[in-house]
Design a protein around this motif. Structure first.
Motif, PDB file in Angstrom:
ATOM      1  N   GLU A 153       0.832  -1.207   0.000  1.00 27.62           N
ATOM      2  CA  GLU A 153       0.000   0.000   0.000  1.00 27.62           C
ATOM      3  C   GLU A 153       0.866   1.256   0.000  1.00 27.62           C
ATOM      4  OE1 GLU A 153      -3.577   0.776   0.012  1.00 27.62           O
ATOM      5  OE2 GLU A 153      -3.252  -1.127  -1.021  1.00 27.62           O
ATOM      6  N   PHE A 154       1.917   1.251   0.789  1.00 30.08           N
ATOM      7  CA  PHE A 154       2.841   2.381   0.842  1.00 30.08           C
ATOM      8  C   PHE A 154       3.455   2.612  -0.539  1.00 30.08           C
ATOM      9  CE2 PHE A 154       7.154   4.075   1.840  1.00 30.08           C
ATOM     10  CZ  PHE A 154       6.766   5.275   2.425  1.00 30.08           C
ATOM     11  N   ASN A 155       3.895   1.550  -1.184  1.00 29.04           N
ATOM     12  CA  ASN A 155       4.466   1.665  -2.525  1.00 29.04           C
ATOM     13  C   ASN A 155       3.429   2.165  -3.526  1.00 29.04           C
ATOM     14  OD1 ASN A 155       7.006   0.763  -1.727  1.00 29.04           O
ATOM     15  ND2 ASN A 155       6.591  -1.364  -2.286  1.00 29.04           N
ATOM     16  N   ARG A 156       2.202   1.664  -3.399  1.00 33.76           N
ATOM     17  CA  ARG A 156       1.132   2.041  -4.326  1.00 33.76           C
ATOM     18  C   ARG A 156       0.832   3.534  -4.246  1.00 33.76           C
ATOM     19  NH1 ARG A 156      -4.048   2.891  -4.345  1.00 33.76           N
ATOM     20  NH2 ARG A 156      -4.410   2.402  -2.166  1.00 33.76           N
ATOM     21  N   ASP A 196      10.366   2.115  -4.397  1.00 31.79           N
ATOM     22  CA  ASP A 196       9.594   0.948  -3.983  1.00 31.79           C
ATOM     23  C   ASP A 196      10.361   0.165  -2.925  1.00 31.79           C
ATOM     24  OD1 ASP A 196       7.435   1.474  -5.537  1.00 31.79           O
ATOM     25  OD2 ASP A 196       7.859  -0.033  -7.056  1.00 31.79           O
ATOM     26  N   LEU A 197       9.700  -0.073  -1.796  1.00 35.33           N
ATOM     27  CA  LEU A 197      10.289  -0.877  -0.733  1.00 35.33           C
ATOM     28  C   LEU A 197      10.006  -2.346  -1.006  1.00 35.33           C
ATOM     29  CD1 LEU A 197       9.142   1.212   2.368  1.00 35.33           C
ATOM     30  CD2 LEU A 197      11.416   1.179   1.320  1.00 35.33           C
ATOM     31  N   VAL A 198      10.890  -3.199  -0.512  1.00 37.91           N
ATOM     32  CA  VAL A 198      10.688  -4.641  -0.600  1.00 37.91           C
ATOM     33  C   VAL A 198      10.495  -5.156   0.824  1.00 37.91           C
ATOM     34  CG1 VAL A 198      11.688  -6.853  -1.277  1.00 37.91           C
ATOM     35  CG2 VAL A 198      12.099  -4.824  -2.684  1.00 37.91           C
ATOM     36  N   PHE A 199       9.356  -5.779   1.067  1.00 36.99           N
ATOM     37  CA  PHE A 199       9.035  -6.310   2.391  1.00 36.99           C
ATOM     38  C   PHE A 199      10.022  -7.401   2.782  1.00 36.99           C
ATOM     39  CE2 PHE A 199       6.861  -9.657   4.844  1.00 36.99           C
ATOM     40  CZ  PHE A 199       6.537  -8.933   5.981  1.00 36.99           C
ATOM     41  N   GLU A 223      -7.230  -1.360   6.050  1.00 36.03           N
ATOM     42  CA  GLU A 223      -6.881   0.016   5.723  1.00 36.03           C
ATOM     43  C   GLU A 223      -5.559   0.371   6.377  1.00 36.03           C
ATOM     44  OE1 GLU A 223      -8.656   4.554   6.145  1.00 36.03           O
ATOM     45  OE2 GLU A 223      -9.725   2.895   7.067  1.00 36.03           O
ATOM     46  N   LEU A 224      -4.635   0.881   5.578  1.00 38.26           N
ATOM     47  CA  LEU A 224      -3.364   1.370   6.082  1.00 38.26           C
ATOM     48  C   LEU A 224      -3.585   2.793   6.588  1.00 38.26           C
ATOM     49  CD1 LEU A 224      -0.281   0.977   6.422  1.00 38.26           C
ATOM     50  CD2 LEU A 224      -0.032   1.936   4.116  1.00 38.26           C
ATOM     51  N   LEU A 225      -3.413   3.001   7.898  1.00 39.59           N
ATOM     52  CA  LEU A 225      -3.618   4.322   8.479  1.00 39.59           C
ATOM     53  C   LEU A 225      -2.328   5.124   8.520  1.00 39.59           C
ATOM     54  CD1 LEU A 225      -5.929   3.526  11.529  1.00 39.59           C
ATOM     55  CD2 LEU A 225      -6.572   4.188   9.215  1.00 39.59           C
TER      56      LEU A 225
END
Length: 120
Positions: A52-55, A63-66, A112-114
């Motif tokens: 979601e953060f990357n989007r 772009d982060l990689v988890f 939901e990412l807050l």
């Protein structure tokens, strides 16, 4: 006749409250999630947070990689709120830790990412 019904209702109500607090902790209180690295649900939420953060595309990290969730807390709200410490790799190969807050409402099938920010 009303007294036995009131007594039965009171006993049932107390049993429900005790069961809920024993299972999830008090409503509103945060609690540590045990064995975070093996908890599939928590790891999936960490992956969701990074995606979601990357989007959203409004970060200075590319772009982060988890990598993995290293710590997690769970809070009972209108659903469940998770406070996650996530390790991720930047596009430069640097490993960083981020704080994430995700709310899940299972009955709505929503996540939901807050918040997602570098850990302090």
């Amino acid at each position: 006749m009303a007294k036995p019904r009131a007594l039965i209702f009171s006993v049932v109500l107390v049993c429900i409250i005790v069961s809920v607090t024993a299972y999830e902790g008090f409503v509103g209180g945060k609690r540590e999630v045990k064995d975070v690295k093996r908890n599939k649900e928590v790891q999936d939420l960490g992956r969701f947070s990074v995606e979601e953060f990357n989007r959203q595309g409004i970060n200075g990290y590319g772009d982060l990689v988890f990598s993995e969730v290293v710590e997690a807390q769970k809070q009972v709200v209108s659903g469940f709120k998770y406070y996650l410490k996530i390790e991720a790799t930047t596009h430069r190969g640097d490993r960083k830790v981020f704080d994430s807050v995700v709310v899940i409402k299972p009955w709505l099938r929503s996540k939901e990412l807050l918040n997602f920010a570098p850990s302090k």
